[in-house]
Design an enzyme around this catalytic site. Structure first.
Site, mmCIF file in Angstrom:
data_model
loop_
_atom_site.group_PDB
_atom_site.id
_atom_site.type_symbol
_atom_site.label_atom_id
_atom_site.label_comp_id
_atom_site.label_asym_id
_atom_site.label_seq_id
_atom_site.Cartn_x
_atom_site.Cartn_y
_atom_site.Cartn_z
ATOM 1 C CD GLU A 60 -5.971 -0.422 9.074
ATOM 2 O OE1 GLU A 60 -4.959 -1.042 9.445
ATOM 3 O OE2 GLU A 60 -6.308 -0.315 7.888
ATOM 4 N N GLY A 87 4.647 -4.566 7.646
ATOM 5 C CA GLY A 87 5.225 -4.034 6.406
ATOM 6 C C GLY A 87 6.596 -3.415 6.629
ATOM 7 C CE LYS A 124 2.182 -15.815 4.982
ATOM 8 N NZ LYS A 124 0.935 -16.088 5.759
ATOM 9 C CD GLU A 177 -0.841 -1.155 -2.337
ATOM 10 O OE1 GLU A 177 -1.299 -0.274 -1.579
ATOM 11 O OE2 GLU A 177 -0.653 -0.976 -3.547
ATOM 12 C CB CYS A 205 -6.710 -1.215 3.419
ATOM 13 S SG CYS A 205 -7.032 -1.599 1.703
HETATM 14 P P1 NAD Z 1 -0.760 -8.667 8.892
HETATM 15 O O1 NAD Z 1 0.288 -7.657 8.695
HETATM 16 O O2 NAD Z 1 -0.916 -9.249 10.244
HETATM 17 O O3 NAD Z 1 -0.533 -9.917 7.932
HETATM 18 C C1 NAD Z 1 -0.471 -9.781 6.526
HETATM 19 C C2 NAD Z 1 0.287 -10.955 5.949
HETATM 20 O O4 NAD Z 1 1.626 -10.890 6.403
HETATM 21 C C3 NAD Z 1 -0.252 -12.327 6.385
HETATM 22 O O5 NAD Z 1 -0.147 -13.228 5.313
HETATM 23 C C4 NAD Z 1 0.727 -12.709 7.495
HETATM 24 O O6 NAD Z 1 0.825 -14.104 7.668
HETATM 25 C C5 NAD Z 1 2.015 -12.123 6.960
HETATM 26 N N1 NAD Z 1 3.038 -11.874 7.971
HETATM 27 C C6 NAD Z 1 2.874 -11.635 9.308
HETATM 28 N N2 NAD Z 1 4.077 -11.497 9.908
HETATM 29 C C7 NAD Z 1 5.031 -11.639 8.952
HETATM 30 C C8 NAD Z 1 6.444 -11.585 8.950
HETATM 31 N N3 NAD Z 1 7.137 -11.375 10.071
HETATM 32 N N4 NAD Z 1 7.085 -11.746 7.765
HETATM 33 C C9 NAD Z 1 6.407 -11.955 6.629
HETATM 34 N N5 NAD Z 1 5.059 -12.024 6.568
HETATM 35 C C10 NAD Z 1 4.366 -11.857 7.717
HETATM 36 O O7 NAD Z 1 -2.084 -7.997 8.364
HETATM 37 P P2 NAD Z 1 -3.548 -8.597 8.390
HETATM 38 O O8 NAD Z 1 -4.041 -8.447 9.772
HETATM 39 O O9 NAD Z 1 -3.594 -9.939 7.739
HETATM 40 O O10 NAD Z 1 -4.298 -7.609 7.389
HETATM 41 C C11 NAD Z 1 -4.877 -6.436 7.823
HETATM 42 C C12 NAD Z 1 -4.013 -5.258 7.424
HETATM 43 O O11 NAD Z 1 -3.822 -5.233 6.010
HETATM 44 C C13 NAD Z 1 -4.677 -3.943 7.744
HETATM 45 O O12 NAD Z 1 -3.754 -3.061 8.329
HETATM 46 C C14 NAD Z 1 -5.113 -3.415 6.392
HETATM 47 O O13 NAD Z 1 -5.266 -2.043 6.303
HETATM 48 C C15 NAD Z 1 -4.050 -3.919 5.520
HETATM 49 N N6 NAD Z 1 -4.484 -3.948 4.126
HETATM 50 C C16 NAD Z 1 -3.963 -3.032 3.249
HETATM 51 C C17 NAD Z 1 -4.391 -3.020 1.934
HETATM 52 C C18 NAD Z 1 -3.825 -2.035 0.940
HETATM 53 O O14 NAD Z 1 -3.952 -2.278 -0.244
HETATM 54 N N7 NAD Z 1 -3.204 -0.947 1.360
HETATM 55 C C19 NAD Z 1 -5.345 -3.926 1.507
HETATM 56 C C20 NAD Z 1 -5.863 -4.817 2.430
HETATM 57 C C21 NAD Z 1 -5.404 -4.828 3.744
#
Ligand code: NAD
Length: 464
Positions: free
Chosen positions: A364, A221, A163, A238, A272
């Site tokens: 962040e 998460g 997804k 992650e 990240c």
């Molecule tokens: P987000 O949490 O908003 O979304 C991430 C994914 O989760 C998207 O595909 C979104 O559609 C999905 N999602 C949202 N709500 C959900 C739910 N209720 N159930 C299941 N899936 C759901 O994050 P973002 O804004 O897309 O990404 C940025 C974040 O990702 C930052 O905090 C960044 O640090 C983190 N990140 C971490 C790593 C790592 O490896 N640690 C790498 C890249 C990004």
């Protein structure tokens, strides 16, 4: 962009070019019924896939890698148009997907169990695939992060439902087409564009999905982990980061200052691992800032498709407003330039007078904003480095090898670099301490994270 037909009860997703705000594609969004049907197809495909000889699975994954290699430029251009990545970075990212698939393919025939000495017989372990794995990816590195989960999961004998983020589904859809063209069985690797609360949540709640690999924000998460617990779902999380860049007075200060901009401006700070807390030993603070200022002011921000650009736009208007909320217009600091007009632009920014517990210093931001915090000695550097809820990455700049090791061992983070900002390589493990996540991806153990260990005892002494 071709894709499988879906029920039309979820509104379609408009994909915007963040550098122009133009719609580049409209993509149907998956409903819970679509997810359910995909799980059924995936389970069927997985049973066939796991039954293939390992050499055949490895060969098919190598063909998939070769198909990606043959479409690097196309994939890179898609990433520029949907995510605003610099074209050079996007080419690297498409190449990273190819490398991840090749590396995972090399593991298929080496996924060995153990033979353990026991009385009365022979004891062996098998690393069995989990079944259907859900990969939920963020928008900041759509291609590599999708492949961090998908490549080892497939190699270990699983089916994958990916997804992608709402804003960046295009490269994922293209990768699924390339997988099919390369000969991977129909249904084995499916992409389900859709919103998090609908399509993402349906994957997390589906009893037929054995594991969720989630990359995204810490807040979501946590929800994914809690919901998955209803089925004791395996998870790798992650999550976010707020990583320190610790510069000691005995470092090569010129090199540290020259490397600092890219360490938090890569992908316009939407990284990240961004080193957004620059901790500088007080004795060299003035010198460091004098070197940093011209480096930040001269960063070229603009069209990501132009090879000369050093920083592109943010992903969306909402993200830009979020970043802006951390930077008061009159806050003391160093500011670079950004284009006017359409596009989600924000200038490179270093805040030089913030309290260590201010939101910009501990939360962040996920944009091109760093803070500089002075420290007196090694103990204070470690204390400041750990003074956030996150623990993903960090850098230590020093010429003292003993200090480098002491500080790396002391800081509570998963990925440390000395005199470097490199955190992510597909052949080394990656993941977070504290609120930055659970589990590790990449590296030599990546495939094992997509298996269950099964122990089998064979009696050599008759019934026991
Ligand atoms: P987000 O949490 O908003 O979304 C991430 C994914 O989760 C998207 O595909 C979104 O559609 C999905 N999602 C949202 N709500 C959900 C739910 N209720 N159930 C299941 N899936 C759901 O994050 P973002 O804004 O897309 O990404 C940025 C974040 O990702 C930052 O905090 C960044 O640090 C983190 N990140 C971490 C790593 C790592 O490896 N640690 C790498 C890249 C990004």
């Amino acid at each position: 962009m071709s894709q499988q037909p879906r029920q039309q009860s979820a509104p379609p997703l408009d994909v915007l070019n963040p550098a122009t705000e133009e719609i580049v594609a409209t993509v149907a969004a998956a409903t819970p019924a679509d997810v359910d049907a995909a799980v059924t197809r995936a389970a069927r495909a997985q049973a066939r896939w796991a039954g293939l000889p390992p050499g055949d699975r490895a060969r098919l994954l190598r063909r998939f890698a070769a198909a990606v290699d043959g479409h690097l430029e196309e994939l890179a251009r898609l990433e520029v148009s949907e995510a605003g990545h610099l074209i050079g970075d996007a080419r690297w990212e498409a190449g990273n997907v190819r490398d991840l698939l090749d590396y995972a393919a090399g593991g298929v025939e080496r996924l060995t169990g153990r033979q353990i000495p026991v009385p009365g017989g022979l004891d062996v372990t098998f690393l069995e695939p989990l079944g259907v794995v859900g990969v939920i990816a963020p928008w900041n590195f759509p291609m590599p992060i999708a492949a961090w989960g998908a490549a080892p999961a497939l190699a270990a004998g699983n089916a994958v439902l990916l997804k992608p983020a709402e804003t960046t589904p295009l490269t994922a859809l293209r990768l699924a087409e390339l997988a099919l063209a390369a000969g991977l069985p129909e249904g084995l690797f499916q992409v389900l564009p859709g919103t998090g609360p609908v399509a993402g949540n349906a994957l997390v709640e589906h009893p037929g999905v054995a594991k969720i690999v989630f990359t995204g924000s810490t807040a979501v998460g946590r929800r994914v982990w809690a919901k998955g617990a209803a089925h004791l779902k395996r998870v790798t999380l992650e999550l976010g980061g707020k990583s320190p860049n610790i510069v000691f007075a005995d470092a090569d200060v010129e090199a540290a200052a020259a490397a600092a901009p890219q360490s938090f401006l890569d992908n316009a700070g939407q990284d990240c691992c961004a080193r957004t807390r620059i901790l500088v030993q007080r004795d060299v603070l003035d010198r460091f800032l004098a070197l940093l200022a011209p480096a930040i002011e001269s960063v070229t921000v603009g069209d990501p498709a132009d090879e000369a650009t050093r920083m592109g736009p943010l992903i969306s208007k909402a993200q830009r407003e979020r970043v802006r909320s951390y930077v008061a217009p009159d806050a003391p600091g160093i500011r670079g330039k950004a284009p006017e007009g359409p596009g989600f632009w924000f200038p490179p920014t270093v805040l030089t007078d913030v309290s260590p517990d201010a939101p910009a210093a501990v939360e962040e931001v996920f944009g091109p904003v760093a803070v500089v915090l002075p420290f007196e000695d090694e103990a204070e550097a470690v204390r400041l480095a750990d003074a956030t809820e996150y623990g993903l990455s960090g850098s230590v700049w020093t010429r003292d090898v003993g200090r480098a090791l002491r500080v790396c061992r002391a800081v509570r983070a998963g990925n440390l670099s000395v005199n470097s900002h490199a955190s992510v390589r597909y052949w080394t493990p990656f993941g977070g301490f504290k609120q930055s996540g659970i589990g590790r991806e990449l590296g030599p153990d990546a495939l094992a994270a997509f298996t269950e260990t099964k122990n089998v005892f064979i009696s050599t002494e008759g019934p026991q």
